[in-house]
Scaffold this motif. Structure first.
Motif, mmCIF file in Angstrom:
data_model
loop_
_atom_site.group_PDB
_atom_site.id
_atom_site.type_symbol
_atom_site.label_atom_id
_atom_site.label_comp_id
_atom_site.label_asym_id
_atom_site.label_seq_id
_atom_site.Cartn_x
_atom_site.Cartn_y
_atom_site.Cartn_z
ATOM 1 N N GLY A 239 0.815 -1.210 0.000
ATOM 2 C CA GLY A 239 0.000 0.000 0.000
ATOM 3 C C GLY A 239 0.849 1.261 0.000
ATOM 4 N N VAL A 240 1.903 1.280 0.809
ATOM 5 C CA VAL A 240 2.781 2.454 0.860
ATOM 6 C C VAL A 240 3.578 2.571 -0.442
ATOM 7 C CG1 VAL A 240 4.786 3.466 2.030
ATOM 8 C CG2 VAL A 240 2.883 2.551 3.374
ATOM 9 N N ALA A 241 4.014 1.448 -1.000
ATOM 10 C CA ALA A 241 4.770 1.483 -2.262
ATOM 11 C C ALA A 241 3.920 2.060 -3.399
ATOM 12 C CB ALA A 241 5.267 0.083 -2.619
ATOM 13 N N VAL A 242 2.680 1.607 -3.513
ATOM 14 C CA VAL A 242 1.782 2.135 -4.550
ATOM 15 C C VAL A 242 1.493 3.612 -4.289
ATOM 16 C CG1 VAL A 242 -0.560 1.978 -5.511
ATOM 17 C CG2 VAL A 242 0.785 -0.104 -5.126
ATOM 18 N N HIS A 243 1.313 3.950 -3.042
ATOM 19 C CA HIS A 243 1.078 5.334 -2.620
ATOM 20 C C HIS A 243 2.233 6.234 -3.088
ATOM 21 C CE1 HIS A 243 0.357 8.564 0.375
ATOM 22 N NE2 HIS A 243 1.608 8.418 0.719
ATOM 23 N N LEU A 244 3.467 5.829 -2.805
ATOM 24 C CA LEU A 244 4.632 6.622 -3.186
ATOM 25 C C LEU A 244 4.810 6.676 -4.703
ATOM 26 C CD1 LEU A 244 7.128 5.470 -0.418
ATOM 27 C CD2 LEU A 244 5.942 7.684 -0.579
ATOM 28 N N TRP A 245 4.599 5.555 -5.363
ATOM 29 C CA TRP A 245 4.720 5.517 -6.821
ATOM 30 C C TRP A 245 3.721 6.491 -7.453
ATOM 31 C CZ3 TRP A 245 1.043 3.701 -10.424
ATOM 32 C CH2 TRP A 245 1.497 3.676 -11.749
ATOM 33 N N TYR B 15 4.936 10.199 -6.803
ATOM 34 C CA TYR B 15 6.227 10.684 -7.265
ATOM 35 C C TYR B 15 6.648 10.189 -8.648
ATOM 36 C CZ TYR B 15 6.472 12.468 -2.587
ATOM 37 O OH TYR B 15 6.202 13.149 -1.438
ATOM 38 N N ARG B 16 5.754 9.530 -9.381
ATOM 39 C CA ARG B 16 6.115 9.205 -10.766
ATOM 40 C C ARG B 16 6.174 10.510 -11.552
ATOM 41 N NH1 ARG B 16 0.450 6.200 -12.061
ATOM 42 N NH2 ARG B 16 -0.809 8.066 -11.818
ATOM 43 N N ASP B 17 6.855 10.472 -12.696
ATOM 44 C CA ASP B 17 7.136 11.723 -13.407
ATOM 45 C C ASP B 17 5.929 12.325 -14.128
ATOM 46 O OD1 ASP B 17 6.960 9.841 -15.388
ATOM 47 O OD2 ASP B 17 8.766 10.456 -16.439
ATOM 48 N N HIS B 18 4.836 11.624 -14.184
ATOM 49 C CA HIS B 18 3.625 12.163 -14.801
ATOM 50 C C HIS B 18 2.427 11.804 -13.936
ATOM 51 C CE1 HIS B 18 3.999 8.020 -16.182
ATOM 52 N NE2 HIS B 18 2.691 8.016 -16.317
ATOM 53 N N VAL C 162 -8.468 7.876 -1.243
ATOM 54 C CA VAL C 162 -8.166 6.449 -1.072
ATOM 55 C C VAL C 162 -6.662 6.226 -1.007
ATOM 56 C CG1 VAL C 162 -8.355 4.169 -2.152
ATOM 57 C CG2 VAL C 162 -10.318 5.718 -2.160
ATOM 58 N N GLY C 163 -5.907 6.983 -1.805
ATOM 59 C CA GLY C 163 -4.461 6.828 -1.864
ATOM 60 C C GLY C 163 -3.754 7.174 -0.572
ATOM 61 N N PHE C 164 -4.368 7.960 0.277
ATOM 62 C CA PHE C 164 -3.806 8.244 1.597
ATOM 63 C C PHE C 164 -4.509 7.441 2.690
ATOM 64 C CE2 PHE C 164 -1.423 11.513 -0.338
ATOM 65 C CZ PHE C 164 -0.432 11.888 0.554
ATOM 66 N N GLY C 165 -5.827 7.284 2.567
ATOM 67 C CA GLY C 165 -6.580 6.588 3.614
ATOM 68 C C GLY C 165 -6.224 5.124 3.743
ATOM 69 N N LEU C 166 -6.139 4.418 2.624
ATOM 70 C CA LEU C 166 -5.861 2.979 2.679
ATOM 71 C C LEU C 166 -4.460 2.676 3.202
ATOM 72 C CD1 LEU C 166 -6.983 0.172 2.206
ATOM 73 C CD2 LEU C 166 -6.238 0.346 -0.177
ATOM 74 N N PRO C 167 -3.397 3.326 2.705
ATOM 75 C CA PRO C 167 -2.083 3.032 3.273
ATOM 76 C C PRO C 167 -1.986 3.391 4.755
ATOM 77 C CG PRO C 167 -1.826 4.187 1.202
ATOM 78 C CD PRO C 167 -3.293 4.211 1.540
ATOM 79 N N CYS C 168 -2.601 4.490 5.153
ATOM 80 C CA CYS C 168 -2.589 4.868 6.571
ATOM 81 C C CYS C 168 -3.242 3.773 7.413
ATOM 82 C CB CYS C 168 -3.295 6.209 6.754
ATOM 83 S SG CYS C 168 -3.325 6.804 8.457
ATOM 84 N N HIS D 259 3.105 14.416 4.916
ATOM 85 C CA HIS D 259 3.418 13.944 3.571
ATOM 86 C C HIS D 259 2.395 14.443 2.554
ATOM 87 C CE1 HIS D 259 3.938 10.655 0.453
ATOM 88 N NE2 HIS D 259 5.016 11.401 0.398
ATOM 89 N N ALA D 260 1.163 14.623 2.962
ATOM 90 C CA ALA D 260 0.134 15.150 2.062
ATOM 91 C C ALA D 260 0.537 16.522 1.540
ATOM 92 C CB ALA D 260 -1.215 15.224 2.791
ATOM 93 N N VAL D 261 1.004 17.363 2.425
ATOM 94 C CA VAL D 261 1.402 18.715 2.042
ATOM 95 C C VAL D 261 2.727 18.690 1.274
ATOM 96 C CG1 VAL D 261 2.024 20.992 2.923
ATOM 97 C CG2 VAL D 261 0.142 19.718 3.981
ATOM 98 N N VAL D 262 3.699 17.949 1.793
ATOM 99 C CA VAL D 262 5.022 17.889 1.155
ATOM 100 C C VAL D 262 4.914 17.346 -0.267
ATOM 101 C CG1 VAL D 262 7.268 16.726 1.247
ATOM 102 C CG2 VAL D 262 6.307 17.762 3.314
ATOM 103 N N SER D 263 4.120 16.311 -0.462
ATOM 104 C CA SER D 263 4.030 15.710 -1.797
ATOM 105 C C SER D 263 3.466 16.694 -2.817
ATOM 106 C CB SER D 263 3.181 14.436 -1.758
ATOM 107 O OG SER D 263 1.834 14.709 -1.460
ATOM 108 N N GLU D 264 2.524 17.517 -2.421
ATOM 109 C CA GLU D 264 1.973 18.506 -3.347
ATOM 110 C C GLU D 264 2.990 19.608 -3.646
ATOM 111 O OE1 GLU D 264 -0.748 18.193 -5.156
ATOM 112 O OE2 GLU D 264 -1.092 16.275 -4.157
ATOM 113 N N VAL D 265 3.776 19.999 -2.658
ATOM 114 C CA VAL D 265 4.830 20.992 -2.888
ATOM 115 C C VAL D 265 5.877 20.417 -3.836
ATOM 116 C CG1 VAL D 265 6.704 22.295 -1.807
ATOM 117 C CG2 VAL D 265 4.456 22.195 -0.699
#
Length: 148
Positions: free
Chosen positions: A34-40, A43-46, A64-70, A103-109
Protein backbone atom coordinates in the motif's frame (compact mmCIF):
# COMPACT_ATOMS: atom_id res chain seq x y z
CA UNK A 1 -12.38 -25.01 4.19
CA UNK A 2 -14.13 -22.22 6.12
CA UNK A 3 -14.67 -18.80 4.54
CA UNK A 4 -12.56 -15.87 5.67
CA UNK A 5 -14.24 -13.89 8.43
CA UNK A 6 -15.61 -10.45 7.79
CA UNK A 7 -13.46 -7.68 9.22
CA UNK A 8 -16.01 -6.78 11.88
CA UNK A 9 -17.05 -10.35 12.77
CA UNK A 10 -16.00 -12.78 15.49
CA UNK A 11 -13.12 -14.09 13.36
CA UNK A 12 -11.61 -10.62 13.13
CA UNK A 13 -11.33 -10.63 16.91
CA UNK A 14 -8.82 -13.46 16.58
CA UNK A 15 -7.07 -11.70 13.70
CA UNK A 16 -6.63 -8.46 15.62
CA UNK A 17 -6.23 -9.76 19.18
CA UNK A 18 -4.19 -12.93 18.69
CA UNK A 19 -2.59 -12.74 15.26
CA UNK A 20 -0.44 -15.62 14.17
CA UNK A 21 2.71 -15.29 12.10
CA UNK A 22 0.82 -15.69 8.82
CA UNK A 23 -1.57 -12.88 9.69
CA UNK A 24 1.31 -10.63 10.74
CA UNK A 25 3.14 -11.35 7.50
CA UNK A 26 0.10 -10.76 5.30
CA UNK A 27 -0.87 -7.52 7.02
CA UNK A 28 2.72 -6.28 6.87
CA UNK A 29 2.97 -7.14 3.16
CA UNK A 30 -0.33 -5.35 2.52
CA UNK A 31 0.98 -2.26 4.34
CA UNK A 32 4.29 -2.30 2.43
CA UNK A 33 2.49 -2.75 -0.88
CA UNK A 34 0.00 0.00 0.00
CA UNK A 35 2.78 2.45 0.86
CA UNK A 36 4.77 1.48 -2.26
CA UNK A 37 1.78 2.13 -4.55
CA UNK A 38 1.08 5.33 -2.62
CA UNK A 39 4.63 6.62 -3.19
CA UNK A 40 4.72 5.52 -6.82
CA UNK A 41 1.47 7.35 -7.54
CA UNK A 42 2.69 10.54 -5.91
CA UNK A 43 6.23 10.68 -7.27
CA UNK A 44 6.11 9.21 -10.77
CA UNK A 45 7.14 11.72 -13.41
CA UNK A 46 3.63 12.16 -14.80
CA UNK A 47 0.23 12.39 -13.19
CA UNK A 48 -2.48 9.80 -13.62
CA UNK A 49 -4.73 9.97 -16.66
CA UNK A 50 -7.76 12.11 -15.99
CA UNK A 51 -10.73 10.07 -14.92
CA UNK A 52 -14.05 11.15 -16.39
CA UNK A 53 -16.33 9.64 -13.75
CA UNK A 54 -17.30 13.07 -12.47
CA UNK A 55 -15.64 16.50 -12.09
CA UNK A 56 -12.64 16.41 -9.74
CA UNK A 57 -12.71 12.58 -9.62
CA UNK A 58 -8.98 12.57 -8.91
CA UNK A 59 -9.79 13.81 -5.40
CA UNK A 60 -11.35 10.41 -4.69
CA UNK A 61 -8.08 8.79 -5.78
CA UNK A 62 -6.20 11.06 -3.39
CA UNK A 63 -8.59 10.21 -0.56
CA UNK A 64 -8.17 6.45 -1.07
CA UNK A 65 -4.46 6.83 -1.86
CA UNK A 66 -3.81 8.24 1.60
CA UNK A 67 -6.58 6.59 3.61
CA UNK A 68 -5.86 2.98 2.68
CA UNK A 69 -2.08 3.03 3.27
CA UNK A 70 -2.59 4.87 6.57
CA UNK A 71 -5.10 2.25 7.70
CA UNK A 72 -2.88 -0.64 6.57
CA UNK A 73 0.18 0.73 8.38
CA UNK A 74 -1.85 1.17 11.57
CA UNK A 75 -3.24 -2.37 11.27
CA UNK A 76 0.27 -3.76 10.75
CA UNK A 77 1.47 -1.96 13.87
CA UNK A 78 -1.56 -3.28 15.73
CA UNK A 79 -1.09 -6.95 14.82
CA UNK A 80 2.62 -6.84 15.67
CA UNK A 81 1.87 -5.27 19.05
CA UNK A 82 -1.00 -7.70 19.68
CA UNK A 83 1.33 -10.63 19.04
CA UNK A 84 3.33 -9.38 22.04
CA UNK A 85 0.16 -9.01 24.11
CA UNK A 86 0.15 -5.24 23.76
CA UNK A 87 -1.39 -2.61 21.55
CA UNK A 88 0.21 0.34 19.79
CA UNK A 89 0.61 3.39 21.96
CA UNK A 90 -1.70 6.23 21.07
CA UNK A 91 1.27 8.49 20.42
CA UNK A 92 2.50 5.98 17.82
CA UNK A 93 -0.93 5.90 16.18
CA UNK A 94 -1.12 9.69 16.12
CA UNK A 95 2.49 9.83 14.90
CA UNK A 96 1.63 7.69 11.87
CA UNK A 97 -1.34 9.91 11.06
CA UNK A 98 0.80 13.05 11.46
CA UNK A 99 3.45 11.61 9.11
CA UNK A 100 0.79 10.94 6.47
CA UNK A 101 -0.64 14.44 6.99
CA UNK A 102 2.76 16.10 6.62
CA UNK A 103 3.42 13.94 3.57
CA UNK A 104 0.13 15.15 2.06
CA UNK A 105 1.40 18.71 2.04
CA UNK A 106 5.02 17.89 1.16
CA UNK A 107 4.03 15.71 -1.80
CA UNK A 108 1.97 18.51 -3.35
CA UNK A 109 4.83 20.99 -2.89
CA UNK A 110 7.28 18.53 -4.47
CA UNK A 111 4.92 17.89 -7.38
CA UNK A 112 4.56 21.62 -7.96
CA UNK A 113 8.22 22.55 -7.60
CA UNK A 114 10.27 19.55 -8.74
CA UNK A 115 8.30 18.33 -11.76
CA UNK A 116 7.63 20.12 -15.02
CA UNK A 117 4.87 17.66 -15.95
CA UNK A 118 2.95 17.89 -12.66
CA UNK A 119 1.52 20.59 -10.48
CA UNK A 120 0.77 20.91 -6.79
CA UNK A 121 -2.90 21.33 -5.99
CA UNK A 122 -4.14 22.53 -2.58
CA UNK A 123 -7.41 20.63 -3.14
CA UNK A 124 -5.40 17.43 -3.64
CA UNK A 125 -3.70 18.10 -0.30
CA UNK A 126 -7.11 18.53 1.34
CA UNK A 127 -8.28 15.23 -0.16
CA UNK A 128 -5.05 13.61 1.10
CA UNK A 129 -5.70 14.96 4.59
CA UNK A 130 -9.30 13.74 4.48
CA UNK A 131 -8.08 10.28 3.44
CA UNK A 132 -5.55 10.22 6.25
CA UNK A 133 -8.27 11.21 8.71
CA UNK A 134 -10.55 8.44 7.42
CA UNK A 135 -7.73 5.89 7.68
CA UNK A 136 -7.07 6.94 11.28
CA UNK A 137 -10.77 6.92 12.19
CA UNK A 138 -11.20 3.51 10.57
CA UNK A 139 -8.37 2.11 12.63
CA UNK A 140 -9.65 3.71 15.84
CA UNK A 141 -13.11 2.26 15.17
CA UNK A 142 -11.64 -1.23 14.78
CA UNK A 143 -9.48 -0.78 17.83
CA UNK A 144 -12.46 0.49 19.83
CA UNK A 145 -14.52 -2.58 18.89
CA UNK A 146 -11.73 -4.79 20.18
CA UNK A 147 -11.63 -2.99 23.53
CA UNK A 148 -15.38 -3.32 24.21
Amino acid sequence: MTPAPALGGQGSRRLLDRPGPTTRTLVTLAAVLGVAVHLWGLYRDHGPPSVGWFPQADKLEHLVGFGLPCLLVLLALHVHAAARGARPRMRTVVGVAVLFAVHAVVSEVVQGEAYTTRSGDPLDALADLAGTTLGLLGYLALRGRRER
